[in-house]
Motif scaffolding. Structure first.
Motif, PDB file in Angstrom:
ATOM      1  N   THR B 101       0.786  -1.383  -0.585  1.00 39.95           N
ATOM      2  CA  THR B 101      -0.079   0.489  -0.138  1.00 39.95           C
ATOM      3  C   THR B 101       0.863   1.458   0.009  1.00 39.95           C
ATOM      4  OG1 THR B 101      -0.253  -0.196   2.426  1.00 39.95           O
ATOM      5  CG2 THR B 101      -2.203  -1.312   1.272  1.00 39.95           C
ATOM      6  N   VAL B 128      -6.054  -4.018  -0.149  1.00 41.79           N
ATOM      7  CA  VAL B 128      -6.359  -3.874   1.103  1.00 41.79           C
ATOM      8  C   VAL B 128      -8.097  -3.399   2.282  1.00 41.79           C
ATOM      9  CG1 VAL B 128      -5.216  -1.916   2.258  1.00 41.79           C
ATOM     10  CG2 VAL B 128      -4.571  -3.021   3.023  1.00 41.79           C
ATOM     11  N   ARG B 129      -8.563  -3.417   1.725  1.00 41.10           N
ATOM     12  CA  ARG B 129      -9.412  -2.311   1.854  1.00 41.10           C
ATOM     13  C   ARG B 129     -10.891  -3.364   1.677  1.00 41.10           C
ATOM     14  NH1 ARG B 129     -11.918   3.029   3.944  1.00 41.10           N
ATOM     15  NH2 ARG B 129     -13.844   1.812   5.022  1.00 41.10           N
ATOM     16  N   PRO B 131     -10.428  -6.813  -0.334  1.00 45.88           N
ATOM     17  CA  PRO B 131      -9.942  -7.827  -1.041  1.00 45.88           C
ATOM     18  C   PRO B 131     -10.510  -8.952  -1.526  1.00 45.88           C
ATOM     19  CG  PRO B 131     -10.053  -7.991   1.554  1.00 45.88           C
ATOM     20  CD  PRO B 131     -10.175  -6.973   0.660  1.00 45.88           C
ATOM     21  N   ARG B 132     -11.936  -9.500  -1.193  1.00 44.74           N
ATOM     22  CA  ARG B 132     -12.436 -10.081  -2.071  1.00 44.74           C
ATOM     23  C   ARG B 132     -13.352  -9.638  -2.845  1.00 44.74           C
ATOM     24  NH1 ARG B 132     -14.208 -15.124   0.975  1.00 44.74           N
ATOM     25  NH2 ARG B 132     -13.713 -14.999   2.729  1.00 44.74           N
ATOM     26  N   GLN B 147     -10.429 -17.692   4.502  1.00 52.76           N
ATOM     27  CA  GLN B 147     -10.213 -17.249   5.021  1.00 52.76           C
ATOM     28  C   GLN B 147      -9.163 -16.494   4.093  1.00 52.76           C
ATOM     29  OE1 GLN B 147      -6.328 -15.831   8.388  1.00 52.76           O
ATOM     30  NE2 GLN B 147      -8.096 -16.714   9.540  1.00 52.76           N
ATOM     31  N   VAL B 148      -9.051 -15.150   3.762  1.00 54.72           N
ATOM     32  CA  VAL B 148      -8.271 -14.116   2.592  1.00 54.72           C
ATOM     33  C   VAL B 148      -7.397 -13.062   3.875  1.00 54.72           C
ATOM     34  CG1 VAL B 148      -8.128 -12.291   1.307  1.00 54.72           C
ATOM     35  CG2 VAL B 148     -10.421 -14.211   1.059  1.00 54.72           C
ATOM     36  N   ARG B 149      -5.944 -13.782   3.197  1.00 51.07           N
ATOM     37  CA  ARG B 149      -4.575 -12.762   4.729  1.00 51.07           C
ATOM     38  C   ARG B 149      -4.514 -11.868   3.569  1.00 51.07           C
ATOM     39  NH1 ARG B 149      -2.211 -16.341   8.787  1.00 51.07           N
ATOM     40  NH2 ARG B 149      -4.154 -16.464   9.403  1.00 51.07           N
ATOM     41  N   VAL B 150      -5.169 -10.519   3.673  1.00 55.63           N
ATOM     42  CA  VAL B 150      -3.879 -10.011   2.727  1.00 55.63           C
ATOM     43  C   VAL B 150      -2.712  -9.356   3.416  1.00 55.63           C
ATOM     44  CG1 VAL B 150      -4.413  -7.303   2.192  1.00 55.63           C
ATOM     45  CG2 VAL B 150      -6.188  -8.518   2.045  1.00 55.63           C
ATOM     46  N   VAL B 151      -1.440  -9.271   2.532  1.00 56.06           N
ATOM     47  CA  VAL B 151      -0.399  -9.114   3.058  1.00 56.06           C
ATOM     48  C   VAL B 151       0.250  -8.436   2.570  1.00 56.06           C
ATOM     49  CG1 VAL B 151       2.123 -10.156   3.681  1.00 56.06           C
ATOM     50  CG2 VAL B 151      -0.035 -11.910   3.129  1.00 56.06           C
ATOM     51  N   ASP B 152       0.673  -7.103   3.400  1.00 51.51           N
ATOM     52  CA  ASP B 152       0.686  -5.630   2.456  1.00 51.51           C
ATOM     53  C   ASP B 152       2.218  -5.581   3.043  1.00 51.51           C
ATOM     54  OD1 ASP B 152       1.100  -2.829   2.025  1.00 51.51           O
ATOM     55  OD2 ASP B 152      -0.173  -2.148   4.088  1.00 51.51           O
TER      56      ASP B 152
END
Lengths: 99, 200
Positions: B101, B128-129, B131-132, B147-152
């Motif tokens: 980001t 990041v905000r 994601p789906r 589970q969606v895990r966003v990696v910033d």
């Protein structure tokens, strides 16, 4: 050197906005300030980018992977979704300290 | 009257900078050429071969997850002076999506240049905000129990995803498996799709 925080420990990103006071180079996203998360693991020690960016002597700091609940940050997020972000030690405090 | 220099000013400035660095012994033209060549060589095929190997070789998989940089160097990636490579292991019920980001951090050593969409403000803000919805736009619709895990990717590491090996690829050769992996699957916007099996 033993890292200050252990995996599983609850921490909070410090609710501070130093960039309001002057030009800085920060690697801590705005949207995480003040948010509580859980230490996933310590990723090692790295020279502080906030000093490196201005060519100052940069002390090494512990860098952590911190796991956040998406819903605590964005209310419209899907339940159970998470966010994993690298945060330097000096941006973290034990979550209990703020409770 | 002096003849105007036809080169853009930025190129002239770059040449003066390189000359000044060379004069001080900081970097040579040869080192810059070697670095440029290594950057041009890097492509998602390196990451794809690493994933395919990890799917069939448990020892390599363990190395990849423990020390991505070392695993990448075994596949010819030039890791000198590169940030450490971290590998995010998808599991049943857990999907990783990588974004930066703050800027556009990207595991260039194993994926090459970041695509324009990865660097776009729209992707960086929305991944990041929301994601789906971003994933759905790529055709990646995940059930609610995944589970969606966003990696910033905001600091020192560069991250790539180790996706789940898709069903229907039993018995596939390593090269066949690698053909399923693209830059999109390595940052998690798409899942590897086996499609019709290739002739062995």
């Amino acid at each position: 050197m033993t890292p200050r925080f252990a995996p599983g420990q609850r921490v909070r990103v410090r609710p501070v906005w130093p960039e309001a006071l002057g030009r800085l180079h920060l690697r801590t996203p705005h949207y995480l300030r003040g948010q509580a998360g859980v230490i996933e693991r310590c990723l090692g020690r790295f020279p502080n980018p906030e000093d490196l960016a201005f060519r100052r002597p940069a002390a090494e700091r512990d860098l952590y992977h911190v796991l956040f609940d998406q819903r605590a940050i964005w209310p419209e997020a899907a339940p159970g979704d998470t966010l994993l972000v690298e945060i330097f030690e000096h941006w973290l405090e034990a979550a209990d300290a703020q409770a | 009257m002096p003849k105007p220099d036809p080169r853009p000013e930025s190129i002239a400035l770059l040449e003066r900078l390189v000359a000044a660095l060379a004069a001080r012994g900081i970097v040579s033209e040869e080192e810059i050429a070697a670095k440029r060549a290594a950057t041009e060589r890097a492509s998602p095929q390196i990451g794809a071969r690493m994933v395919a190997r990890a799917w069939i070789d448990p020892a390599f998989r363990a190395l990849l997850l423990a020390d991505g940089s070392r695993a990448a160097s075994l596949f010819g990636a030039d890791m000198r002076g590169q940030p450490p490579l971290g590998v995010l292991e998808d599991r049943p019920g857990l999907h990783h999506l990588v974004v930066c980001t703050l800027c556009s951090c990207y595991p260039r050593a194993v994926l090459g240049y970041p695509p324009a969409w990865y660097k776009s403000q729209a992707y960086r803000a929305r991944a990041v905000r929301d994601p789906r919805r971003v994933l759905a736009e790529w055709g990646t619709v995940l059930p609610p129990d995944v589970q969606v895990r966003v990696v910033d990717s905001t600091a020192e590491y560069r991250w790539m995803v180790l996706p789940l090996r898709p069903a229907g690829t039993e018995g596939w050769e390593e090269a066949q498996l690698a053909s399923l992996i693209t830059a999109e699957t390595l940052v998690g916007v798409r899942l590897p799709q086996p499609g019709p099996a290739l002739p062995a």
